[in-house]
Design a protein around this motif. Sequence first.
Motif, PDB file in Angstrom:
ATOM      1  N   VAL A  54      -7.422  24.941  91.106  1.00 20.96           N
ATOM      2  CA  VAL A  54      -6.659  25.212  89.887  1.00 20.96           C
ATOM      3  C   VAL A  54      -5.748  26.395  90.220  1.00 20.96           C
ATOM      4  N   PRO A  55      -4.466  26.144  90.485  1.00 22.08           N
ATOM      5  CA  PRO A  55      -3.592  27.229  90.932  1.00 22.08           C
ATOM      6  C   PRO A  55      -3.259  28.251  89.849  1.00 22.08           C
ATOM      7  N   ASN A  56      -3.324  27.842  88.590  1.00 21.53           N
ATOM      8  CA  ASN A  56      -3.040  28.788  87.502  1.00 21.53           C
ATOM      9  C   ASN A  56      -3.878  28.388  86.293  1.00 21.53           C
ATOM     10  N   MET A  57      -4.993  29.075  86.117  1.00 23.75           N
ATOM     11  CA  MET A  57      -5.908  28.764  85.023  1.00 23.75           C
ATOM     12  C   MET A  57      -5.334  29.167  83.670  1.00 23.75           C
ATOM     13  N   ASN A  58      -4.377  30.059  83.671  1.00 26.06           N
ATOM     14  CA  ASN A  58      -3.898  30.647  82.421  1.00 26.06           C
ATOM     15  C   ASN A  58      -2.364  30.652  82.360  1.00 26.06           C
ATOM     16  N   PRO A  59      -1.729  29.476  82.406  1.00 27.19           N
ATOM     17  CA  PRO A  59      -0.266  29.450  82.401  1.00 27.19           C
ATOM     18  C   PRO A  59       0.345  29.974  81.102  1.00 27.19           C
ATOM     19  N   ASP A  60      -0.319  29.746  79.965  1.00 26.32           N
ATOM     20  CA  ASP A  60       0.236  30.235  78.695  1.00 26.32           C
ATOM     21  C   ASP A  60       0.289  31.755  78.668  1.00 26.32           C
ATOM     22  N   GLY A  61      -0.761  32.401  79.155  1.00 26.33           N
ATOM     23  CA  GLY A  61      -0.769  33.859  79.212  1.00 26.33           C
ATOM     24  C   GLY A  61       0.289  34.376  80.169  1.00 26.33           C
ATOM     25  N   ALA A  62       0.488  33.677  81.290  1.00 25.06           N
ATOM     26  CA  ALA A  62       1.499  34.108  82.267  1.00 25.06           C
ATOM     27  C   ALA A  62       2.903  34.007  81.673  1.00 25.06           C
ATOM     28  N   VAL A  63       3.193  32.903  81.009  1.00 30.44           N
ATOM     29  CA  VAL A  63       4.525  32.711  80.425  1.00 30.44           C
ATOM     30  C   VAL A  63       4.809  33.761  79.351  1.00 30.44           C
ATOM     31  N   ARG A  64       3.775  34.164  78.625  1.00 30.12           N
ATOM     32  CA  ARG A  64       3.947  35.157  77.550  1.00 30.12           C
ATOM     33  C   ARG A  64       3.915  36.588  78.057  1.00 30.12           C
ATOM     34  N   GLY A  65       3.670  36.780  79.349  1.00 26.66           N
ATOM     35  CA  GLY A  65       3.654  38.121  79.910  1.00 26.66           C
ATOM     36  C   GLY A  65       2.362  38.888  79.689  1.00 26.66           C
ATOM     37  N   HIS A  66       1.290  38.183  79.323  1.00 29.44           N
ATOM     38  CA  HIS A  66      -0.006  38.842  79.120  1.00 29.44           C
ATOM     39  C   HIS A  66      -0.594  39.244  80.466  1.00 29.44           C
ATOM     40  N   LEU A  67      -1.335  40.329  80.484  1.00 28.86           N
ATOM     41  CA  LEU A  67      -1.988  40.750  81.719  1.00 28.86           C
ATOM     42  C   LEU A  67      -3.393  40.198  81.867  1.00 28.86           C
ATOM     43  N   ARG A  68      -4.126  40.041  80.761  1.00 26.07           N
ATOM     44  CA  ARG A  68      -5.530  39.638  80.866  1.00 26.07           C
ATOM     45  C   ARG A  68      -5.919  38.474  79.962  1.00 26.07           C
ATOM     46  N   THR A  69      -5.099  38.084  79.018  1.00 25.10           N
ATOM     47  CA  THR A  69      -5.533  37.118  78.016  1.00 25.10           C
ATOM     48  C   THR A  69      -4.670  35.860  77.992  1.00 25.10           C
ATOM     49  N   ASN A  70      -5.224  34.827  77.376  1.00 23.17           N
ATOM     50  CA  ASN A  70      -4.469  33.590  77.191  1.00 23.17           C
ATOM     51  C   ASN A  70      -3.636  33.684  75.908  1.00 23.17           C
ATOM     52  N   ALA A  71      -3.042  32.594  75.508  1.00 22.03           N
ATOM     53  CA  ALA A  71      -2.186  32.593  74.318  1.00 22.03           C
ATOM     54  C   ALA A  71      -2.972  32.898  73.047  1.00 22.03           C
ATOM     55  N   CYS A  72      -4.278  32.644  73.053  1.00 28.70           N
ATOM     56  CA  CYS A  72      -5.122  32.921  71.875  1.00 28.70           C
ATOM     57  C   CYS A  72      -5.712  34.329  71.893  1.00 28.70           C
ATOM     58  N   GLY A  73      -5.428  35.083  72.931  1.00 24.76           N
ATOM     59  CA  GLY A  73      -5.956  36.442  73.028  1.00 24.76           C
ATOM     60  C   GLY A  73      -7.321  36.543  73.677  1.00 24.76           C
ATOM     61  N   ALA A  74      -7.787  35.474  74.303  1.00 23.37           N
ATOM     62  CA  ALA A  74      -9.102  35.479  74.945  1.00 23.37           C
ATOM     63  C   ALA A  74      -8.991  35.868  76.415  1.00 23.37           C
ATOM     64  N   ASN A  75      -9.905  36.719  76.867  1.00 23.90           N
ATOM     65  CA  ASN A  75     -10.028  37.065  78.278  1.00 23.90           C
ATOM     66  C   ASN A  75     -10.882  35.964  78.910  1.00 23.90           C
ATOM     67  N   LEU A  76     -10.283  35.126  79.740  1.00 22.66           N
ATOM     68  CA  LEU A  76     -10.987  33.951  80.250  1.00 22.66           C
ATOM     69  C   LEU A  76     -12.202  34.297  81.097  1.00 22.66           C
ATOM     70  N   ASN A  77     -12.260  35.489  81.672  1.00 23.43           N
ATOM     71  CA  ASN A  77     -13.462  35.876  82.421  1.00 23.43           C
ATOM     72  C   ASN A  77     -14.684  35.950  81.517  1.00 23.43           C
ATOM     73  N   ARG A  78     -14.485  36.134  80.227  1.00 22.75           N
ATOM     74  CA  ARG A  78     -15.593  36.258  79.275  1.00 22.75           C
ATOM     75  C   ARG A  78     -15.896  34.952  78.549  1.00 22.75           C
ATOM     76  N   GLU A  79     -15.236  33.869  78.957  1.00 25.52           N
ATOM     77  CA  GLU A  79     -15.322  32.602  78.220  1.00 25.52           C
ATOM     78  C   GLU A  79     -16.146  31.525  78.913  1.00 25.52           C
ATOM     79  N   TRP A  80     -16.849  31.838  79.969  1.00 22.71           N
ATOM     80  CA  TRP A  80     -17.551  30.809  80.735  1.00 22.71           C
ATOM     81  C   TRP A  80     -18.936  30.494  80.209  1.00 22.71           C
TER      82      TRP A  80
END
Length: 106
Positions: A54-80
């Motif tokens: 998976v080359p980019n697990m968080n494309p929505d966060g990357a496009v929005r310029g987020h450093l740690r979260t997805n588009a919903c504000g979740a830190n994916l490291n804490r979501e497993w």
Amino acid sequence: DGPKHVWVIHRQHPGESQASWFAEGLLRRLLGLDSSAPDGLSVSLRRKFTFHVVPNMNPDGAVRGHLRTNACGANLNREWATTGEYEAPTPRRSPEVFHALRAMDA
């Protein structure tokens, strides 16, 4: 095409852009794109393992310029996994992890 499965996930934190370079290098090595002769290590690894990259697990966060979260504000490291009263992952808050886990279990 090997019997064991290896999952390699990059950019859970969208600000970690160097992970994209690692993903590209890993894929190029595994697929033998940088040499004219087969790479013995890569051939051996592909016989033993099926790689899911998976080359980019968080494309929505990357496009929005987020450093740690997805588009919903979740830190994916804490979501497993659910911890205490915090239920994770959920399709609404962390669809990336939710669907990745479903694919891993398939």
